[in-house]
Design a protein around this motif. Structure first.
Motif, PDB file in Angstrom:
ATOM      1  N   SER A  91      -0.322  13.325   6.222  1.00  0.00           N
ATOM      2  CA  SER A  91      -0.660  12.825   5.253  1.00  0.00           C
ATOM      3  C   SER A  91       0.010  11.540   5.708  1.00  0.00           C
ATOM      4  CB  SER A  91       0.614  13.459   4.391  1.00  0.00           C
ATOM      5  OG  SER A  91       1.802  13.495   5.234  1.00  0.00           O
ATOM      6  N   GLN A  92       0.062  12.066   7.563  1.00  0.00           N
ATOM      7  CA  GLN A  92       0.800  10.379   7.843  1.00  0.00           C
ATOM      8  C   GLN A  92      -0.390   9.108   7.382  1.00  0.00           C
ATOM      9  OE1 GLN A  92       4.106   9.728   8.663  1.00  0.00           O
ATOM     10  NE2 GLN A  92       4.588  12.083   7.969  1.00  0.00           N
ATOM     11  N   ASN A  93      -1.684   9.891   7.119  1.00  0.00           N
ATOM     12  CA  ASN A  93      -3.033   8.454   6.790  1.00  0.00           C
ATOM     13  C   ASN A  93      -2.877   8.258   5.801  1.00  0.00           C
ATOM     14  OD1 ASN A  93      -3.487   8.873   9.895  1.00  0.00           O
ATOM     15  ND2 ASN A  93      -4.211  10.375   9.305  1.00  0.00           N
ATOM     16  N   PHE A  94      -2.256   8.936   4.387  1.00  0.00           N
ATOM     17  CA  PHE A  94      -2.092   8.021   2.710  1.00  0.00           C
ATOM     18  C   PHE A  94      -1.635   6.646   2.883  1.00  0.00           C
ATOM     19  CE2 PHE A  94      -1.091  12.309   1.764  1.00  0.00           C
ATOM     20  CZ  PHE A  94      -2.540  13.043   1.458  1.00  0.00           C
ATOM     21  N   PRO A  95      -2.302   5.745   2.292  1.00  0.00           N
ATOM     22  CA  PRO A  95      -1.376   4.240   1.724  1.00  0.00           C
ATOM     23  C   PRO A  95      -0.668   4.224   2.573  1.00  0.00           C
ATOM     24  CG  PRO A  95      -2.954   5.510   0.441  1.00  0.00           C
ATOM     25  CD  PRO A  95      -3.265   6.559   1.137  1.00  0.00           C
ATOM     26  N   LYS A  96       0.333   3.236   2.560  1.00  0.00           N
ATOM     27  CA  LYS A  96       1.611   2.976   2.890  1.00  0.00           C
ATOM     28  C   LYS A  96       2.163   2.965   1.493  1.00  0.00           C
ATOM     29  CE  LYS A  96       2.247   2.913   6.589  1.00  0.00           C
ATOM     30  NZ  LYS A  96       2.551   3.826   7.862  1.00  0.00           N
ATOM     31  N   SER A  97       1.547   2.505  -0.065  1.00  0.00           N
ATOM     32  CA  SER A  97       1.912   2.357  -1.175  1.00  0.00           C
ATOM     33  C   SER A  97       2.065   3.706  -1.673  1.00  0.00           C
ATOM     34  CB  SER A  97       0.651   2.053  -1.973  1.00  0.00           C
ATOM     35  OG  SER A  97      -0.524   3.092  -1.837  1.00  0.00           O
ATOM     36  N   GLU A  98       1.821   4.762  -0.836  1.00  0.00           N
ATOM     37  CA  GLU A  98       2.354   6.418  -1.336  1.00  0.00           C
ATOM     38  C   GLU A  98       3.468   7.153  -0.620  1.00  0.00           C
ATOM     39  OE1 GLU A  98       0.790   8.054  -3.624  1.00  0.00           O
ATOM     40  OE2 GLU A  98      -1.431   7.808  -3.960  1.00  0.00           O
ATOM     41  N   ILE A  99       3.976   6.358   0.121  1.00  0.00           N
ATOM     42  CA  ILE A  99       5.032   6.351   1.211  1.00  0.00           C
ATOM     43  C   ILE A  99       6.243   7.366   0.420  1.00  0.00           C
ATOM     44  CG2 ILE A  99       6.533   4.574   1.227  1.00  0.00           C
ATOM     45  CD1 ILE A  99       7.046   5.878   4.583  1.00  0.00           C
ATOM     46  N   TYR A 100       6.592   6.875  -0.724  1.00  0.00           N
ATOM     47  CA  TYR A 100       7.625   7.710  -1.993  1.00  0.00           C
ATOM     48  C   TYR A 100       6.989   8.428  -2.969  1.00  0.00           C
ATOM     49  CZ  TYR A 100      10.573   4.132   0.602  1.00  0.00           C
ATOM     50  OH  TYR A 100      10.997   3.092   1.740  1.00  0.00           O
TER      51      TYR A 100
END
Length: 117
Positions: free
Chosen positions: A25-34
Motif C-alpha cells: 500500500s505504500q506504493n498507492f498514490p499520495k492522494s490515497e494516504i487518508y
C-alpha cells in the motif's frame, strides 16, 4: 515465555500478511494516504489484533466473537484489494497473489473458529 496467541498459525499468518499489505500500500498514490491506504492498513492490522485480543478471553464464545471481527476485517481487505486493482494501483498478478493469500487465511480462520465450542 510467550503469549498463547503467538503460537497460533492464524495469528502468525495474519501478522505476515499485514506486513505484506502494508508494504504494497505504500506504493498507492499520495492522494490515497487518508483513504484507501489508511483503510487497507487499518483493516489488515485488525485481523491479527482481534485474534490476539480474543485469545485472552477465557470463554470460547468470546474468542469466536473476536475471530468474527478478524474475518470481517479480512473481507474488508479483499474489498480494498479490488478497489486498488480497479484504480490500477496494483496489477492483476499482485491482486491474484494477495487474493489467494486472503482466501487461504479466511478458510483457516473459519476452520479454527468452527473448532471452538
Amino acid at each position: 515465555m510467550s503469549f498463547k496467541f503467538e503460537k497460533l498459525i492464524i495469528w502468525q499468518n495474519a501478522m505476515d500478511f499485514g506486513e505484506k499489505i502494508n508494504s504494497m500500500s505504500q506504493n498507492f498514490p499520495k492522494s490515497e494516504i487518508y483513504n484507501l491506504t489508511s483503510q487497507i492498513n487499518r483493516a489488515v492490522d485488525s485481523i491479527a489484533l482481534n485474534i490476539s485480543e480474543g485469545s485472552i478471553e477465557q470463554s470460547n464464545p468470546e474468542f469466536r466473537r473476536f475471530l468474527g471481527y478478524s474475518i470481517r476485517s479480512l473481507a474488508e481487505v479483499v474489498t480494498c484489494l479490488h478497489k486498488a486493482k480497479r484504480r490500477n494501483y496494483i496489477d492483476t498478478t499482485i491482486f491474484e497473489s494477495y487474493y489467494l493469500e486472503s482466501y487461504n487465511l479466511m478458510n483457516m480462520m473459519i476452520a479454527f473458529r468452527n473448532k471452538l465450542n
